[in-house]
Design a protein around this motif. Sequence first.
Motif, mmCIF file in Angstrom:
data_model
loop_
_atom_site.group_PDB
_atom_site.id
_atom_site.type_symbol
_atom_site.label_atom_id
_atom_site.label_comp_id
_atom_site.label_asym_id
_atom_site.label_seq_id
_atom_site.Cartn_x
_atom_site.Cartn_y
_atom_site.Cartn_z
ATOM 1 N N LEU A 1 51.094 50.559 36.026
ATOM 2 C CA LEU A 1 51.140 49.112 36.248
ATOM 3 C C LEU A 1 49.781 48.584 36.675
ATOM 4 O O LEU A 1 49.310 47.559 36.169
ATOM 5 C CB LEU A 1 52.156 48.788 37.342
ATOM 6 C CG LEU A 1 53.444 48.147 36.903
ATOM 7 C CD1 LEU A 1 54.404 48.033 38.077
ATOM 8 C CD2 LEU A 1 53.221 46.831 36.263
ATOM 9 N N ARG A 2 49.153 49.281 37.603
ATOM 10 C CA ARG A 2 47.837 48.864 38.088
ATOM 11 C C ARG A 2 46.823 48.866 36.950
ATOM 12 O O ARG A 2 45.999 47.983 36.822
ATOM 13 C CB ARG A 2 47.390 49.804 39.206
ATOM 14 C CG ARG A 2 46.216 49.289 39.991
ATOM 15 C CD ARG A 2 45.880 50.205 41.149
ATOM 16 N NE ARG A 2 46.981 50.305 42.095
ATOM 17 C CZ ARG A 2 47.552 51.445 42.472
ATOM 18 N NH1 ARG A 2 47.136 52.596 41.989
ATOM 19 N NH2 ARG A 2 48.533 51.460 43.335
ATOM 20 N N ARG B 1 47.669 45.786 34.594
ATOM 21 C CA ARG B 1 47.513 44.443 35.155
ATOM 22 C C ARG B 1 46.084 44.090 35.542
ATOM 23 O O ARG B 1 45.715 42.926 35.560
ATOM 24 C CB ARG B 1 48.386 44.291 36.398
ATOM 25 C CG ARG B 1 49.838 44.167 36.060
ATOM 26 C CD ARG B 1 50.608 43.794 37.276
ATOM 27 N NE ARG B 1 52.008 43.576 36.920
ATOM 28 C CZ ARG B 1 52.919 43.224 37.777
ATOM 29 N NH1 ARG B 1 52.620 43.059 39.044
ATOM 30 N NH2 ARG B 1 54.155 43.042 37.382
ATOM 31 N N HIS B 2 45.264 45.062 35.893
ATOM 32 C CA HIS B 2 43.932 44.788 36.405
ATOM 33 C C HIS B 2 42.875 45.422 35.514
ATOM 34 O O HIS B 2 43.108 46.448 34.887
ATOM 35 C CB HIS B 2 43.775 45.328 37.827
ATOM 36 C CG HIS B 2 44.763 44.754 38.783
ATOM 37 N ND1 HIS B 2 44.725 43.449 39.201
ATOM 38 C CD2 HIS B 2 45.846 45.293 39.387
ATOM 39 C CE1 HIS B 2 45.734 43.222 40.031
ATOM 40 N NE2 HIS B 2 46.431 44.323 40.163
#
Length: 62
Positions: free
Chosen positions: A32-33, A36-37
């Motif tokens: 996820l990290r 998303r980034h």
Amino acid sequence: MTKLTIGGNEAVESAISRFKREVVKVGIFNELRRIRHHETPVEKYKRKQGLRNKSRRHGHSR
């Protein structure tokens, strides 16, 4: 996909902590990290290095 089966006498707090451990173990938070980034080149290098080390520890070869 992570599934969790709760026992009849198991406390909710215990089930939540088991779920959190399973999610971390599977790597969902890291994925996820990453999605998303923006990932800096240093972060990308460290992530790939970690995957290489992990595969070496478990005896997988590429």
